[in-house]
Every structure is written in C-alpha cells, then in structure tokens.
Design a protein around this motif. Structure first.
Motif, PDB file in Angstrom:
ATOM      1  N   ALA A  82     127.557  82.519 -71.251  1.00 21.82           N
ATOM      2  CA  ALA A  82     128.231  81.881 -72.391  1.00 21.82           C
ATOM      3  C   ALA A  82     127.359  81.077 -73.068  1.00 21.82           C
ATOM      4  O   ALA A  82     127.339  81.143 -74.447  1.00 21.82           O
ATOM      5  CB  ALA A  82     129.476  81.441 -71.969  1.00 21.82           C
ATOM      6  N   GLN A  90     134.687  86.358 -67.934  1.00 15.94           N
ATOM      7  CA  GLN A  90     135.255  84.801 -68.220  1.00 15.94           C
ATOM      8  C   GLN A  90     136.574  84.623 -68.113  1.00 15.94           C
ATOM      9  O   GLN A  90     137.091  83.702 -67.446  1.00 15.94           O
ATOM     10  CB  GLN A  90     134.891  84.634 -69.631  1.00 15.94           C
ATOM     11  CG  GLN A  90     133.561  84.169 -69.952  1.00 15.94           C
ATOM     12  CD  GLN A  90     133.082  84.059 -71.305  1.00 15.94           C
ATOM     13  OE1 GLN A  90     133.120  84.634 -72.244  1.00 15.94           O
ATOM     14  NE2 GLN A  90     132.796  82.577 -71.506  1.00 15.94           N
ATOM     15  N   GLU A  99     128.384  89.660 -75.346  1.00 23.07           N
ATOM     16  CA  GLU A  99     129.963  89.031 -75.545  1.00 23.07           C
ATOM     17  C   GLU A  99     130.839  89.890 -74.993  1.00 23.07           C
ATOM     18  O   GLU A  99     131.904  89.458 -74.175  1.00 23.07           O
ATOM     19  CB  GLU A  99     130.350  88.719 -76.851  1.00 23.07           C
ATOM     20  CG  GLU A  99     129.555  87.491 -77.343  1.00 23.07           C
ATOM     21  CD  GLU A  99     129.737  86.901 -78.829  1.00 23.07           C
ATOM     22  OE1 GLU A  99     130.114  85.813 -78.910  1.00 23.07           O
ATOM     23  OE2 GLU A  99     129.762  87.993 -79.722  1.00 23.07           O
TER      24      GLU A  99
END
Length: 545
Positions: A278, A265, A258
C-alpha cells in the motif's frame, strides 16, 4: 511423471491426516502469517512437515521468503534443505506411471496424487530459485535450469489434464487449480519480460511467455479462496509496483495493484506485507506523506521479522537493494550533497565512506548486482588523494529506479529537484577542468530534461536529451548516459504522438550501445517501450531487434 517410491508410506501418511484437513490447517497457518504471527504460523505447520505434503511445502515457502529478504547464506542454505525435504515428502504421494496423458483406460489417479504433482513442481521451482542465489558456479546454474524445466513440464501437463474429460473434480479442486494457475501464470508472466530474441529461444525450448495469459491465470488464482491466492497476489503486486515501473516505461500499473490489494487490506488491515505494498502504491502515485505513514505502519505492525522493517527503510531512502556496499554508497551520497559548512551527522565524512564502498562488494550466484557495480564505479573518483566530487549522486541513483516518474505528480518536488540541478550545474561551470567534467555536465542535462518534461516544457526537455547525445564522443566514463537519454527522448516522442521517431530512437539505443552500467535495466525499458508502441516480436518494426 515420477519414479514413484514408497507408496506404502503415502498410504500411512494419508491415514494420519486427510487432504482436506491438511489444506484447512495450512490455510489457518497462512492466515496467521498474513496477520504478522510468523512464529505461530511456523509452529502450527512444523509438527506435520514429515507427513503432509502441504505442511512441508508451506513451511519451506515461509522460510524461503525469509531467505529472500535477508540474502544471508545460512538462511538460503536452511531454506534450500527444508525445500528439498518438502520435495521428498511430496514424492511419496506421487503416482508411479510416467505421464498423465498415457494413463490407461482402467487406471485412475486420485485427487491426492494430483495435488502431490503440483506440490512437487512448486518445490522444484522454489529450489531452483534458491540454487541460483546460493551457489556461484556454472554447474549450479545448469542444475537450477534443469529444475526449472522439470517444474514447467509438470505444470504444463497438469494444466492440460485438468481441462480434459479424464479429470474428475474432487472436493479440494479449487486448491489444485490455484496451484496450477500460480505455476503456469508465473512462468508466462516472468518469461514475457525478456526481450524478443531471448523469448524466441525460450519458446523454441518449449516454454511459453504470454504476458496477458499469465496475468489472467494469476488474477484467477489471487481472487479465489485457495492456498496459493497469497502467492499469486504477491507476484502480481511485485509486477505492478516494481517490475513494470523499474523495467518498464516508468508508469507502473497502479489501478490494477489497488484493485488487487483492496480485499487483502480489508481482511488483513495490519498485515505488514500488505501495508508495504500500500505504501509502495502511494509512493508511485506521488503521495509521499501517505507512503511514509504506511511504511512506518508496516514497521510498527510487527517486530518479529526485522527484514520487513528494512524493506520499508530502503524504500523510504530510494535504496532498492539489500547489499551493504549500496547502503554505504547512499549514505555517502546524501552526506556529499549537504552544504560544505553544515555539520555531518555522527561525525562521518563522505570521502571516507565513498572509499569504503568497494570493500563491501559481495556476489550473488557468482555475480555482483548491477546497482552495486554501478556504485563501486562511481565511488572510484574518491580513491585518489584529490577526489573529484560527484555532482548529484542521490538524484542519479533515484533516476536509476525511475524516481523522476514518481515525482512527476508532485510539482513542488520537481521544482526542488530542478533547483538542486541548477545549483550543481553552476558549481560545475565554476570548477576547474577535470577528466569527469563532460560526464557530469551530461548527467545534469539528462536529469534536467526529466524535470523539464515533468513541468510540461517538452521542447526544453528534448534539447537537454539531445545535448547528451551530441556529447557522446567526449564522454569518458558514464557511457550509460547516451542510451538512457535516447530512451527518455523516445518516451517524450511517445507522449507527443511521434511514433516513428520514437521507434527509430529506441532501435538506436538497442543496437548501438553495449557494455555500459545498468545495461540490462535499460534494455528492459527499451523492450517495454517497443511493446507499448506495438512494435513487438513479429512486427515489421521489430526486424532490427
């Protein structure tokens, strides 16, 4: 380091486009690629592929990524030829002397020549990967191995050189450093995944397999603004969301993934590649609805490369393979678990589909993928005039990819799985005796044990795993069940703090069982569990490995 041909050609090419201009254009092309403008990216690179080493390398890399997704022979062949041409372009810019370390006092090496070395090494590494995919004979494997070693030696020498006082940092040094970080990091991380015995042999041959060092270099490469940051990031994301999950203990490293994914992202909010990862992260976390939405967004984000769509579809179906045999097997598996009186979509019959599975067998590098072999073996029971039904084929394949760890965070899904298994167990008790009965009952015990573990009923889970182990001599076909039950038992012991018992069980799984389905995957999981217990190479407990 090179044979140094055609220095004049390098000078001519260099006069046409500078190193900085080349890198800037390639960064723009990569930006287009990550924003889903795949065709425009290739068109931006194509005019200079014969004169710029970076244009040639990135152009070939994009084609190789496409080939890796399709596994089509023509795509692999085309990517291989393009990468070979890119290597020839890089060769023109390389220096003539054989070694950076042997450089005489009055001799200098230009920044462009250093970049040519790292580009050449990258071409060799990627050509080796394509060689393993494309050809099916031992000669090709040897050729691929030679390319891998040559690539590693160049990376290793460059890594030492840029840390020495002889190296003067040029204006494009960050891109050079990124290329070296990618190469050395990729080698160390990949080789660290091998079991200790194989790793010792590779280290004896001059390779390095230091996982933490490899991760550190790849993180440095991924977080710096350089041409290889995408490649470093993609390798790390694959490691955190697939390799540690499938070949490890089933936990994955979601937090690291993440943190790594977040800046990409923000920069590429509609980038199909990053939407895919994701979705994978949410899937691992057990957020199934969020994962489905992200995979669907990944499909909607672009229409040029359908292979991205397939990746998302297969992820949604827990079908982690590109082979048609697996697709037909999973289709039959889903149909076989529908109630008998429920209509079959498209009028297809699961028995007919199971019988078709062996006909779609294919080979990569001379061998069939382990998942495909597994599917073909399982489908054999439908071959005769009186087929014996597989009890829970979808859940069985889901287990092979650590899917039960994924649903551990969703109690309602675990409960649904348990109900399915209880019903399947009841059906087995009511069915007539057949040669598969013990195997099927043991499969149910293994999968029930995983559900019980997810529900926190650890004593009941341990009992299920032990039931499989105690049935070892009566199992006739699915010999993978016992070593995998031992692995699950060891992971349960680890959770309970029963370290010594866990190590003993893992050694048993490692030593006592050979030639069963998906053996490599199980051995990787054993290795990962031992590493988690710090029972790795050189440790006292590792003497039995």
């Amino acid at each position: 380091m090179s044979n140094g041909k055609d220095a004049n050609a390098a000078e001519d090419s260099s006069s046409q486009i500078t190193l900085k201009e080349s890198l800037d254009e390639c960064m723009e092309a990569l930006d287009l690629f990550l924003n889903n403008h795949f065709t425009e990216s290739l068109e931006r690179l194509r005019p200079r592929v014969n004169e710029s080493m970076y244009h040639a390398l990135i152009y070939a890399t994009v084609l190789e990524m496409q080939a890796m997704m399709t596994f089509q022979h023509d795509d692999i062949s085309n990517a291989g030829n393009t990468m070979k041409s890119a290597q020839e372009v890089c060769q023109r810019f390389r220096r003539k002397s054989l070694s950076l370390a042997n450089k005489s006092a009055g001799e200098s090496i230009t920044e462009e020549q250093l970049h040519a070395e790292v580009c050449y090494a990258e071409c060799q590494l990627q050509r080796a990967a394509l060689t393993f995919l494309q050809d099916e004979n031992m000669v090709s494997f040897i050729k691929g191995g030679i390319k891998v070693r040559n690539s590693y030696l160049i990376y290793k020498e460059l890594h030492s050189f840029i840390k020495s006082h002889q190296c003067l940092k040029g204006p494009s040094h960050i891109h050079l450093e990124g290329g070296i970080s990618f190469g050395i990091g990729a080698f160390n991380l990949t080789l660290s995944l091998f079991p200790p015995r194989i790793l010792k042999v590779l280290e004896f041959a001059g390779f390095s397999g230091d996982k933490e060092y490899g991760l550190s270099l790849l993180h440095d490469g991924a977080t710096a603004m350089n041409l290889r940051s995408m490649l470093c990031a993609l390798l790390l994301l694959c490691y955190y969301t697939f390799l540690t999950f499938i070949l490890g203990t089933g936990e994955g490293e979601v937090g690291e993934a993440e943190r790594l994914l977040k800046p990409f992202q923000l920069r590429y909010p509609r980038g199909a590649i990053f939407l895919f990862f994701a979705g994978r992260i949410e899937e691992i976390k057990g957020n199934i609805d969020e994962a489905v939405a992200l995979f669907e967004d990944g499909c909607k984000a672009q229409q040029a490369w359908k292979q991205f769509h397939h990746m998302c579809y297969w992820e949604l179906m827990w079908c982690f393979t590109y082979k048609r045999a697996m697709y037909v097997y999973m289709k039959a598996a889903y149909l076989s678990m529908l109630p008998k009186d429920e209509a079959r979509p498209f009028g297809e019959d699961e028995v007919d589909l199971f019988r078709q599975v062996p006909a779609f067998k294919q080979k990569i590098a001379g061998k069939s993928p382990p998942t495909e072999k597994f599917a073909i073996r399982k489908a054999r029971r439908y071959k005769g005039p009186r087929p014996v039904r597989l009890p829970v084929p979808v859940l069985e394949m889901m287990y092979m990819w650590n899917g039960f760890s994924m649903i551990s965070k969703r109690p309602e899904l675990t409960e649904g799985m348990m109900q399915t298994l209880v019903e399947a167990e009841r059906a087995l008790l009511e069915s007539p005796e057949n040669e598969y009965l013990v195997d099927d009952r043991c499969l149910i015990h293994l999968l029930k044990g995983l559900c019980l573990k997810n529900q926190g009923l650890l004593d009941a889970a341990e009992e299920c795993f032990n039931k499989v182990c105690s049935s070892e001599k009566r199992i006739r076909f699915d010999h993978y069940l016992v070593p995998n039950s031992l692995v699950e038992l060891s992971l349960l012991y680890i959770d309970q703090g029963r370290r010594n018992e866990a190590i003993k069980v893992l050694h048993k799984a490692k030593q006592n069982y050979k030639d069963y389905s998906m053996e490599s995957r199980t051995q990787f999981r054993v290795h990962a569990a031992l590493a988690k217990l710090e029972a790795g190479p050189g440790g006292e407990e590792d003497t039995h490995l």
